[in-house]
Design an enzyme around this catalytic site. Structure first.
Site, PDB file in Angstrom:
ATOM      1  N   ASN A 135       0.836  -1.160  -0.018  1.00 48.53           N
ATOM      2  CA  ASN A 135       0.086   0.101   0.020  1.00 48.53           C
ATOM      3  C   ASN A 135       0.838   1.322   0.004  1.00 48.53           C
ATOM      4  OD1 ASN A 135      -2.964  -0.586   0.360  1.00 48.53           O
ATOM      5  ND2 ASN A 135      -1.964  -2.176   1.526  1.00 48.53           N
ATOM      6  N   HIS A 186      -8.396  -1.011   6.481  1.00 46.61           N
ATOM      7  CA  HIS A 186      -8.557  -2.109   7.226  1.00 46.61           C
ATOM      8  C   HIS A 186      -8.804  -3.244   6.093  1.00 46.61           C
ATOM      9  CE1 HIS A 186      -8.970  -4.995  10.661  1.00 46.61           C
ATOM     10  NE2 HIS A 186     -10.059  -5.175  10.143  1.00 46.61           N
ATOM     11  N   GLU A 220      -7.369  -2.874  -2.559  1.00 46.02           N
ATOM     12  CA  GLU A 220      -6.677  -2.030  -1.658  1.00 46.02           C
ATOM     13  C   GLU A 220      -5.925  -0.998  -2.848  1.00 46.02           C
ATOM     14  OE1 GLU A 220      -4.281  -4.048   1.202  1.00 46.02           O
ATOM     15  OE2 GLU A 220      -5.768  -3.951   2.595  1.00 46.02           O
TER      16      GLU A 220
HETATM   17  C1  GAR Z   1      -2.874  -4.463   4.040  1.00 48.63           C
HETATM   18  O1  GAR Z   1      -3.836  -5.658   3.685  1.00 48.63           O
HETATM   19  C2  GAR Z   1      -3.612  -3.709   5.052  1.00 48.63           C
HETATM   20  O2  GAR Z   1      -5.058  -3.413   4.925  1.00 48.63           O
HETATM   21  C3  GAR Z   1      -3.532  -4.409   6.567  1.00 48.63           C
HETATM   22  O3  GAR Z   1      -2.354  -4.727   6.632  1.00 48.63           O
HETATM   23  C4  GAR Z   1      -1.783  -5.260   5.110  1.00 48.63           C
HETATM   24  C5  GAR Z   1      -0.325  -4.144   4.941  1.00 48.63           C
HETATM   25  O4  GAR Z   1      -0.085  -4.959   3.554  1.00 48.63           O
HETATM   26  N1  GAR Z   1      -3.810  -3.589   7.713  1.00 48.63           N
HETATM   27  C6  GAR Z   1      -4.459  -4.093   8.624  1.00 48.63           C
HETATM   28  O5  GAR Z   1      -4.653  -5.359   8.998  1.00 48.63           O
HETATM   29  C7  GAR Z   1      -4.754  -3.205  10.013  1.00 48.63           C
HETATM   30  N2  GAR Z   1      -5.459  -3.554  10.929  1.00 48.63           N
HETATM   31  P1  GAR Z   1       1.148  -4.069   2.973  1.00 48.63           P
HETATM   32  O6  GAR Z   1       2.141  -3.828   3.916  1.00 48.63           O
HETATM   33  O7  GAR Z   1       1.581  -4.918   1.826  1.00 48.63           O
HETATM   34  O8  GAR Z   1       0.585  -2.704   2.517  1.00 48.63           O
END
Ligand code: GAR
Length: 195
Positions: A14, A105, A175
Site C-alpha cells: 500500500n 482495514h 486496496e
Molecule cells: C494490508 O492488507 C492492510 O489492509 C492491513 O495490513 C496489510 C498491509 O499490507 N492492515 C491491517 O490489517 C490493519 N488492521 P502491505 O504492507 O503490503 O501494505
C-alpha cells in the site's frame, strides 16, 4: 498541497502504491516521509528505492511527542496515512491530527475488526467464519481500534474453497484499486473532513 506521512510495518504494497499514485505531483498531495516501526520490514527498502525519506523508529519513539512532533513539523506533515501499521497511535497524535488520519482495514468493518485483527489474521477469520464476501474499509482514525468514521468500503466475493492467501490476494487488489483514490478524493479536493 497536502503533505503525507505514511506509517507502515510490513511489506509495503500500500505504501508503494500511494507513493506512486501521488508522485505525478498534480493530485493535491505528496508523500513527505514514511515511518516504520519494524527495522526488518520490506517497506523500508521499497520506499527508499522510490526516493522517499524513511524513518525507522522504536515503539517508544512513536509514543514520544518529543520525537514525533519535531519530525512531523520538519517534514510539514498535515495528513497521516496508516498502511498496514501495527501499533496503536498515541493520543497526542490522534488529537493533533484529528480528522486527518486515515487507515485501511482489510475487511468490511465492523466485521473482523478490533485488537489482534490485522493482515493474514483477518483473512483466516473470514475463511473460518464461512463468509461469502469480504472487502476493505477506509476510515478515519481515533483513539479506539478500527472505530473512526467510515469513508469508503468495497467488497469482493469469497468463493467456496478460497484459502486465507486467496482472500488476501483479492483484498490486496481492492486496496490497490481504491486506497490512493479515496485519500485524494477525501483530503485533496478542498473538502473538509472531521472525525
Ligand atoms: C494490508 O492488507 C492492510 O489492509 C492491513 O495490513 C496489510 C498491509 O499490507 N492492515 C491491517 O490489517 C490493519 N488492521 P502491505 O504492507 O503490503 O501494505
Amino acid at each position: 498541497m497536502r503533505r503525507i506521512a505514511i506509517f507502515a510495518s510490513g511489506r509495503g504494497s500500500n505504501a508503494v502504491n500511494i507513493i506512486k499514485y501521488f508522485s505525478c505531483g498534480d493530485r493535491g498531495a505528496a508523500v513527505a516521509l514514511v515511518i516504520c516501526n519494524n527495522p526488518k520490514a520490506e517497506v523500508t527498502e521499497r520506499c527508499r528505492s522510490l526516493g522517499v525519506h524513511v524513518e525507522v523508529l522504536s515503539r517508544a519513539d512513536i509514543n514520544s511527542p518529543e520525537v514525533m512532533c519535531p519530525l512531523l513539523e520538519k517534514h510539514e506533515v498535515d495528513l497521516i496515512v496508516l498502511a498496514g501499521f501495527l501499533q496503536m497511535l498515541p493520543p497526542f497524535l490522534t488529537g493533533r491530527f484529528a480528522g486527518n488520519i486515515v487507515n485501511i482495514h482489510p475487511s468490511l468493518l465492523p466485521r473482523f475488526g478490533g485488537k489482534g485483527m490485522y493482515g493474514r489474521h483477518v483473512h483466516e477469520a473470514v475463511v473460518a467464519a464461512g463468509e461469502s464476501e469480504t472487502g476493505i474499509t477506509v476510515h478515519l482514525v481515533n483513539d479506539k481500534y478500527d472505530d473512526g468514521r467510515i469513508l469508503f468500503q468495497a467488497s469482493v466475493a469469497v468463493a467456496p474453497g478460497d484459502t486465507a492467501a486467496d482472500v488476501e490476494h483479492k483484498v490486496h487488489l481492492l486496496e490497490k484499486a481504491h486506497f490512493p483514490r479515496v485519500i485524494a478524493a477525501t483530503f485533496c479536493r478542498g473538502e473538509s473532513s472531521e472525525s
